[in-house]
Scaffold this motif. Structure first.
Motif, mmCIF file in Angstrom:
data_model
loop_
_atom_site.group_PDB
_atom_site.id
_atom_site.type_symbol
_atom_site.label_atom_id
_atom_site.label_comp_id
_atom_site.label_asym_id
_atom_site.label_seq_id
_atom_site.Cartn_x
_atom_site.Cartn_y
_atom_site.Cartn_z
ATOM 1 N N PRO A 39 -62.753 64.191 38.962
ATOM 2 C CA PRO A 39 -61.610 63.444 38.415
ATOM 3 C C PRO A 39 -61.966 62.643 37.170
ATOM 4 N N ALA A 43 -60.163 63.329 33.654
ATOM 5 C CA ALA A 43 -59.408 62.247 33.014
ATOM 6 C C ALA A 43 -59.863 62.032 31.581
ATOM 7 N N VAL A 155 -63.257 56.524 28.487
ATOM 8 C CA VAL A 155 -62.341 56.671 29.625
ATOM 9 C C VAL A 155 -61.495 55.413 29.742
ATOM 10 N N THR A 159 -59.350 54.011 35.145
ATOM 11 C CA THR A 159 -60.113 55.133 35.689
ATOM 12 C C THR A 159 -61.545 54.707 36.004
ATOM 13 N N GLU A 236 -56.840 62.893 38.608
ATOM 14 C CA GLU A 236 -57.466 62.278 37.442
ATOM 15 C C GLU A 236 -56.769 61.003 36.988
ATOM 16 N N SER A 237 -55.671 60.621 37.656
ATOM 17 C CA SER A 237 -54.948 59.399 37.279
ATOM 18 C C SER A 237 -55.531 58.200 38.025
#
Length: 327
Positions: A39, A43, A155, A159, A236-237
């Motif tokens: 993930p 992301a 990122v 996240t 990935e959120s």
């Protein structure tokens, strides 16, 4: 066991894989690969490498990170806080990183003057394999001696903040799998071992402790299953408030139950599981090791603070908002 896997594709399925790792006491960082690195990299818009991935999270102050090509005209922060490009110079160390010495890739998450970034550790990073956890699995220290990082990937803050909780959730799922194996072995042992002409499971005290053991196992499985569904839904959120509460609750429950499951399993085995010759030993030592990795005090405090903030009026909503019906 060192397993080569592909992490491309959806996150669904990884939850059961991680629980199975716990059930079989597998010696591989598949959980961190599937549920943390995957993930995180998706992301960041980067491909997930094939093979296993260890994840190293730099705690505050453990690394000194500066831009390699300093923007000398910038007036923001100290020297090195701004650069003419994104390349970084990293110094310091990250201790007790699981499987860093054996994984195919080591992914580093750290904060910079410009926000959190991830990058793959290159051969310039010294990996010292000097420790192991209670189950004997390797814990390495990563040493950065002015290491140049040419392509750090930024990122989102949310996240990055989820990564520690995701890693704790991996250990909760591993505990769930190992707990089920402990329960199976204990049920079999008490149903076959005889004392005074009867199998052990005919004695009332044994029945009571078996019930307690299965209750703890069910609590861990229910919590970790719900947490897994939230992780899959988020992928990935960043995790939402309800998801964070559900995952944190699962982590706290797994940590609280691990010791009790180990205690009851050993007691119902007549303590023979303490010897390394016993199969039970492999699983109870992993319960202790994964409980230690969770670092439950922090999560318990966060969960309690969230409940206090919700107040008497909001507590029920906080609990019910994390149920499967919301997914």
């Amino acid at each position: 066991m060192n397993t080569t896997i592909s992490t491309s594709g959806a996150l669904a399925g990884g939850i059961d894989d991680v629980r199975h790792d716990g059930y079989w006491a597998a010696e591989t960082p598949i959980g961190a690969t599937l549920l943390v690195a995957g993930p995180l990299l998706r992301a960041a818009g980067r491909p997930v490498p094939d093979g296993t991935v260890a994840v190293a999270v730099a705690e505050a102050g453990s690394l000194v990170v500066r831009y390699r090509d300093v923007d000398r005209e910038s007036v923001v922060g100290p020297a090195g806080a701004a650069g003419t490009d994104t390349a970084l110079v990293v110094s310091g160390s990250i201790a007790r990183v699981p499987w860093a010495s054996t994984a195919g890739t080591v992914l580093v998450l750290t904060d910079t003057p410009g926000g959190p970034v991830v990058f793959e550790a290159t051969s310039d990073v010294t990996i010292i394999d000097a420790e192991s956890d209670l189950a004997g699995n390797p814990l390495a220290t990563l040493v950065f001696d002015g290491v140049s990082v040419a392509d750090p990937v930024p990122v989102r803050r949310g996240t990055a903040e989820d990564v520690r909780l995701q890693m704790a959730a991996v250990h909760a799922l591993l505990i769930s799998g190992a707990a089920e194996r402990c329960a199976e072995m204990t049920v079999t042992h008490t149903a076959t071992r005889r004392q005074f002409g009867r199998t052990l499971d005919h004695f009332q005290a044994v029945k009571q402790n078996l019930a307690l053991l299965l209750e703890e196992v069910a609590l861990v499985r229910a919590g970790s299953s719900l947490a897994g569904r939230h992780l899959v839904a988020a992928d990935e959120s960043p995790l939402g408030a309800a998801a964070r509460s559900a995952v944190t609750a699962a982590v706290v429950q797994a940590s609280a139950s691990a010791g009790e499951i180990a205690r009851l399993s050993h007691q119902l085995h007549g303590a023979i599981g303490f010897t390394e010759l016993s199969e039970l030993h492999r699983f109870t030592t992993r319960l202790w090791a994964w409980r230690e990795a969770i670092d439950s005090a922090d999560w318990t405090t966060q969960l309690g603070s969230t409940a206090i903030a919700a107040g008497a009026e909001g507590l029920w909503t906080m609990i019910t908002a994390t149920t499967e019906e919301t997914l």
